[in-house]
Scaffold this motif. Structure first.
Motif, PDB file in Angstrom:
ATOM      1  N   SER A   1       0.815  -1.212   0.000  1.00  0.00           N
ATOM      2  CA  SER A   1       0.000   0.000   0.000  1.00  0.00           C
ATOM      3  C   SER A   1       0.851   1.265   0.000  1.00  0.00           C
ATOM      4  O   SER A   1       0.487   2.276  -0.601  1.00  0.00           O
ATOM      5  N   SER A   2       2.000   1.212   0.681  1.00  0.00           N
ATOM      6  CA  SER A   2       2.875   2.381   0.727  1.00  0.00           C
ATOM      7  C   SER A   2       3.444   2.722  -0.638  1.00  0.00           C
ATOM      8  O   SER A   2       3.880   3.849  -0.867  1.00  0.00           O
ATOM      9  N   TYR A   3       3.491   1.751  -1.546  1.00  0.00           N
ATOM     10  CA  TYR A   3       3.931   1.994  -2.924  1.00  0.00           C
ATOM     11  C   TYR A   3       2.754   2.252  -3.861  1.00  0.00           C
ATOM     12  O   TYR A   3       2.934   2.234  -5.082  1.00  0.00           O
ATOM     13  N   SER A   4       1.553   2.466  -3.288  1.00  0.00           N
ATOM     14  CA  SER A   4       0.337   2.682  -4.088  1.00  0.00           C
ATOM     15  C   SER A   4       0.065   1.504  -5.012  1.00  0.00           C
ATOM     16  O   SER A   4      -0.471   1.677  -6.114  1.00  0.00           O
ATOM     17  N   ALA A   5       0.440   0.311  -4.579  1.00  0.00           N
ATOM     18  CA  ALA A   5       0.220  -0.900  -5.368  1.00  0.00           C
ATOM     19  C   ALA A   5      -0.983  -1.659  -4.811  1.00  0.00           C
ATOM     20  O   ALA A   5      -1.576  -1.280  -3.796  1.00  0.00           O
ATOM     21  N   THR A   6      -1.350  -2.739  -5.476  1.00  0.00           N
ATOM     22  CA  THR A   6      -2.483  -3.565  -5.043  1.00  0.00           C
ATOM     23  C   THR A   6      -2.030  -5.019  -4.930  1.00  0.00           C
ATOM     24  O   THR A   6      -1.113  -5.456  -5.636  1.00  0.00           O
ATOM     25  N   ILE A   7      -2.695  -5.761  -4.048  1.00  0.00           N
ATOM     26  CA  ILE A   7      -2.412  -7.183  -3.877  1.00  0.00           C
ATOM     27  C   ILE A   7      -3.739  -7.937  -3.910  1.00  0.00           C
ATOM     28  O   ILE A   7      -4.703  -7.546  -3.249  1.00  0.00           O
ATOM     29  N   THR A   8      -3.785  -8.981  -4.712  1.00  0.00           N
ATOM     30  CA  THR A   8      -5.004  -9.793  -4.837  1.00  0.00           C
ATOM     31  C   THR A   8      -4.638 -11.266  -4.689  1.00  0.00           C
ATOM     32  O   THR A   8      -3.515 -11.681  -5.007  1.00  0.00           O
ATOM     33  N   ILE A   9      -5.618 -12.045  -4.217  1.00  0.00           N
ATOM     34  CA  ILE A   9      -5.440 -13.492  -4.057  1.00  0.00           C
ATOM     35  C   ILE A   9      -6.452 -14.193  -4.965  1.00  0.00           C
ATOM     36  O   ILE A   9      -7.631 -13.832  -4.988  1.00  0.00           O
ATOM     37  N   SER A  10      -5.980 -15.173  -5.703  1.00  0.00           N
ATOM     38  CA  SER A  10      -6.854 -15.928  -6.596  1.00  0.00           C
ATOM     39  C   SER A  10      -6.382 -17.378  -6.621  1.00  0.00           C
ATOM     40  O   SER A  10      -5.418 -17.753  -5.928  1.00  0.00           O
ATOM     41  N   ASP A  11      -7.063 -18.196  -7.398  1.00  0.00           N
ATOM     42  CA  ASP A  11      -6.678 -19.602  -7.548  1.00  0.00           C
ATOM     43  C   ASP A  11      -5.582 -19.720  -8.592  1.00  0.00           C
ATOM     44  O   ASP A  11      -5.647 -19.120  -9.664  1.00  0.00           O
ATOM     45  N   SER A  12      -4.574 -20.520  -8.281  1.00  0.00           N
ATOM     46  CA  SER A  12      -3.456 -20.712  -9.199  1.00  0.00           C
ATOM     47  C   SER A  12      -3.706 -21.909 -10.109  1.00  0.00           C
ATOM     48  O   SER A  12      -4.322 -22.908  -9.693  1.00  0.00           O
ATOM     49  N   PRO A  13      -3.223 -21.834 -11.353  1.00  0.00           N
ATOM     50  CA  PRO A  13      -3.297 -23.018 -12.225  1.00  0.00           C
ATOM     51  C   PRO A  13      -2.548 -24.224 -11.647  1.00  0.00           C
ATOM     52  O   PRO A  13      -2.817 -25.360 -12.032  1.00  0.00           O
ATOM     53  N   LEU A  14      -1.620 -23.963 -10.705  1.00  0.00           N
ATOM     54  CA  LEU A  14      -0.894 -25.070 -10.080  1.00  0.00           C
ATOM     55  C   LEU A  14      -1.773 -25.833  -9.095  1.00  0.00           C
ATOM     56  O   LEU A  14      -1.408 -26.943  -8.677  1.00  0.00           O
ATOM     57  N   GLY A  15      -2.882 -25.203  -8.675  1.00  0.00           N
ATOM     58  CA  GLY A  15      -3.786 -25.867  -7.748  1.00  0.00           C
ATOM     59  C   GLY A  15      -3.921 -25.187  -6.411  1.00  0.00           C
ATOM     60  O   GLY A  15      -4.886 -25.423  -5.683  1.00  0.00           O
ATOM     61  N   GLY A  16      -2.962 -24.307  -6.067  1.00  0.00           N
ATOM     62  CA  GLY A  16      -3.013 -23.633  -4.776  1.00  0.00           C
ATOM     63  C   GLY A  16      -3.409 -22.174  -4.904  1.00  0.00           C
ATOM     64  O   GLY A  16      -4.248 -21.813  -5.720  1.00  0.00           O
ATOM     65  N   ALA A  17      -2.771 -21.333  -4.073  1.00  0.00           N
ATOM     66  CA  ALA A  17      -3.091 -19.904  -4.054  1.00  0.00           C
ATOM     67  C   ALA A  17      -2.173 -19.145  -4.999  1.00  0.00           C
ATOM     68  O   ALA A  17      -1.037 -19.557  -5.272  1.00  0.00           O
ATOM     69  N   ARG A  18      -2.686 -18.034  -5.450  1.00  0.00           N
ATOM     70  CA  ARG A  18      -1.914 -17.162  -6.343  1.00  0.00           C
ATOM     71  C   ARG A  18      -2.002 -15.736  -5.800  1.00  0.00           C
ATOM     72  O   ARG A  18      -3.078 -15.153  -5.713  1.00  0.00           O
ATOM     73  N   PHE A  19      -0.852 -15.156  -5.421  1.00  0.00           N
ATOM     74  CA  PHE A  19      -0.761 -13.785  -4.930  1.00  0.00           C
ATOM     75  C   PHE A  19      -0.227 -12.909  -6.067  1.00  0.00           C
ATOM     76  O   PHE A  19       0.867 -13.167  -6.589  1.00  0.00           O
ATOM     77  N   THR A  20      -0.976 -11.890  -6.426  1.00  0.00           N
ATOM     78  CA  THR A  20      -0.588 -10.984  -7.523  1.00  0.00           C
ATOM     79  C   THR A  20      -0.432  -9.580  -6.951  1.00  0.00           C
ATOM     80  O   THR A  20      -1.368  -8.996  -6.409  1.00  0.00           O
ATOM     81  N   LEU A  21       0.767  -9.021  -7.097  1.00  0.00           N
ATOM     82  CA  LEU A  21       1.070  -7.669  -6.640  1.00  0.00           C
ATOM     83  C   LEU A  21       1.256  -6.785  -7.865  1.00  0.00           C
ATOM     84  O   LEU A  21       2.186  -7.005  -8.666  1.00  0.00           O
ATOM     85  N   GLN A  22       0.369  -5.821  -8.041  1.00  0.00           N
ATOM     86  CA  GLN A  22       0.405  -4.928  -9.201  1.00  0.00           C
ATOM     87  C   GLN A  22       0.834  -3.533  -8.765  1.00  0.00           C
ATOM     88  O   GLN A  22       0.158  -2.904  -7.946  1.00  0.00           O
ATOM     89  N   PHE A  23       1.969  -3.059  -9.324  1.00  0.00           N
ATOM     90  CA  PHE A  23       2.496  -1.763  -8.954  1.00  0.00           C
ATOM     91  C   PHE A  23       2.088  -0.732 -10.010  1.00  0.00           C
ATOM     92  O   PHE A  23       1.801  -1.081 -11.151  1.00  0.00           O
ATOM     93  N   PRO A  24       2.079   0.555  -9.649  1.00  0.00           N
ATOM     94  CA  PRO A  24       1.675   1.578 -10.628  1.00  0.00           C
ATOM     95  C   PRO A  24       2.596   1.566 -11.845  1.00  0.00           C
ATOM     96  O   PRO A  24       3.747   1.126 -11.770  1.00  0.00           O
ATOM     97  N   LEU A  25       2.084   2.092 -12.960  1.00  0.00           N
ATOM     98  CA  LEU A  25       2.839   2.098 -14.209  1.00  0.00           C
ATOM     99  C   LEU A  25       4.096   2.928 -14.097  1.00  0.00           C
ATOM    100  O   LEU A  25       5.116   2.625 -14.705  1.00  0.00           O
ATOM    101  N   GLU A  26       4.056   4.018 -13.306  1.00  0.00           N
ATOM    102  CA  GLU A  26       5.236   4.888 -13.190  1.00  0.00           C
ATOM    103  C   GLU A  26       6.232   4.346 -12.184  1.00  0.00           C
ATOM    104  O   GLU A  26       7.197   5.020 -11.851  1.00  0.00           O
ATOM    105  N   GLN A  27       6.003   3.131 -11.661  1.00  0.00           N
ATOM    106  CA  GLN A  27       6.908   2.563 -10.644  1.00  0.00           C
ATOM    107  C   GLN A  27       8.337   2.499 -11.183  1.00  0.00           C
ATOM    108  O   GLN A  27       8.558   2.119 -12.326  1.00  0.00           O
TER     109      GLN A  27
END
Length: 437
Positions: A411-437
């Motif tokens: 959050s301090s980097y103005s980014a986002t974190i989401t949790i979804s299902d992974s194609p591997l079968g477990g959890a998938r954590f995706t951290l998306q940072f701003p374009l100007e990062q």
């Protein structure tokens, strides 16, 4: 910013040349053609007056008393000819008109009036026509004299002038473009140096701006150096205070842990929570996510170091960590922050996985994806995972603050974190940072 300004300056210079040179060329070319027409009209007037001075009429026939006319009127296909007619018929024409396919224009002029005009037939002609009353003794005859010149006689010098003018303008354009490029690079050289120094600052190769700049940029240089120095002082002061706080708390906590009462489950749990909270607050306060200045940090070497440590920790589990990260990708921020984020995510993935952990890093925008083939995380519990003290696993280690630290750092980097299902079968954590990062 410097590159954008340089680009704008270059485009302005280019479009000025692109606008001024063609418009100047057209203006000069049109002025020359207008002058050609003026000269042609004056020339035809001279021929007209020469014909008038020699004109005579005998038995309703037009005669010229001597050969005072220009040789062009006696040479076929010379491009210049003369015609005299009355109200009904053609009375006289020059020898040069014999092969000229020209029909007399139907113009109505009052005596004494003359007209210089363009006549379009099978080809174009410029014609000077004048109406007059010719006095032949006892009678007066209305006559019209036409001096004709083929337009081609004007087009040939006009086209020759255009070719010469075009050659000169091409040379002038090349010269101006070369001078503009020299002036462009000379005036933007300080901006280029400033941009290069800023990039070195971002890459951590230097701590402040050191080169000399013109007076317009000198103030910016001094302000940036003051800003950087102030930031570094504040960061160092915070770290010193945090170090002092950690040292001050370390001894009381150690004393409490040696107490017999600390072995009681309720007290031990509270001491562990205090330790975890102190660690969390220290890491949160030392985060560089809100730094005004972010340095570019190569990602791949940090990943190799981190995965090497995790392989040693989980060597008994034998869970390979697959890394997909190009060598050129860089993270704009603090190394400690990135290590904290990836360390927590990969550590949790190694705990949860059965046989495989995968890490993917992309840029434009900068993105981190951590996946495992473990049991995954139920959708209704995913948001709870980022709350401090919440643990959805069954491991004894930890106190549920790891992912809350990750969430606050992200959050301090103005980014986002989401949790979804992974194609591997477990959890998938995706951290998306701003374009100007």
């Amino acid at each position: 910013m410097a590159l954008s300004l340089k680009l704008r300056q270059g485009l302005v210079s280019f479009f000025l040349l692109l606008l001024l040179l063609p418009s100047s060329f057209v203006a000069i070319e049109q002025a020359f053609y207008t002058q050609l027409l003026t000269n042609a009209e004056q020339k035809l007037e001279v021929h007209l007056y020469a014909i008038l001075s020699e004109l005579s009429m005998r038995e309703d026939k037009i005669e010229l008393t001597n050969n005072a006319l220009a040789p062009d009127f006696y040479r076929p296909d010379s491009g210049i000819s003369a015609y005299i007619n009355d109200e009904q018929r053609l009375l006289w024409q020059s020898d040069s008109s014999l092969n000229q396919q020209f029909e007399l224009p139907n113009v109505e002029l009052i005596p004494g009036q003359h007209l210089f005009h363009l006549v379009s037939q099978q080809q174009n002609f410029w014609v000077l026509s004048i109406a007059l009353l010719f006095d032949a003794g006892e009678q007066t005859f209305p006559l019209t004299i036409h001096i004709v010149q083929a337009e081609q006689m004007l087009l040939l010098p006009h086209q020759s002038f255009k070719r010469t003018l075009l050659q000169w303008f091409i040379g002038i354009g090349i010269g101006l473009l070369a001078l503009s490029l020299l002036a462009y690079y000379w005036t933007t050289a300080p901006l280029t140096r400033l941009d290069q120094e800023i990039r070195k600052l971002e890459q951590g190769k230097q701590e402040q701006l050191n080169l000399s700049y013109p007076s317009e940029l000198k103030v910016i240089k001094e302000d940036l150096n003051l800003l950087l120095a102030n930031q570094n002082r504040q960061k160092q002061r915070y770290r010193n205070h945090l170090s002092d706080l950690a040292h001050a708390l370390k001894t009381p906590i150690a004393v409490l842990n040696t107490s017999a009462l600390s072995q009681q489950p309720e007290l031990k749990e509270q001491l562990d929570r205090i330790t975890a909270m102190i660690e969390h607050q220290l890491k949160r306060a030392s985060s560089s996510g809100q730094d005004i200045w972010k340095k570019e940090l190569p990602v791949r070497p940090l990943l190799d170091k981190l995965t090497g440590a995790l392989h040693k920790i989980y060597r008994d589990k034998a869970c390979p960590i697959s890394i997909d990260c190009p060598e050129h990708i860089q993270f704009r921020g603090d190394e400690t922050d990135l290590m904290e984020i990836l360390g927590n995510l990969l550590d949790n993935a190694c705990k949860a996985c059965q046989h495989q952990v995968k890490l993917t890093v992309t840029d434009k925008p900068f993105c981190l994806i951590v996946e495992d083939d473990g049991p995954g995380i139920a959708e209704h519990k995913r948001q709870q995972l980022f709350n401090r003290g919440t643990r959805l696993d069954t491991y004894k280690e930890g106190h549920g603050v790891g992912l809350s630290i990750v969430a606050e750092l992200v959050s301090s980097y103005s980014a986002t974190i989401t949790i979804s299902d992974s194609p591997l079968g477990g959890a998938r954590f995706t951290l998306q940072f701003p374009l100007e990062q």
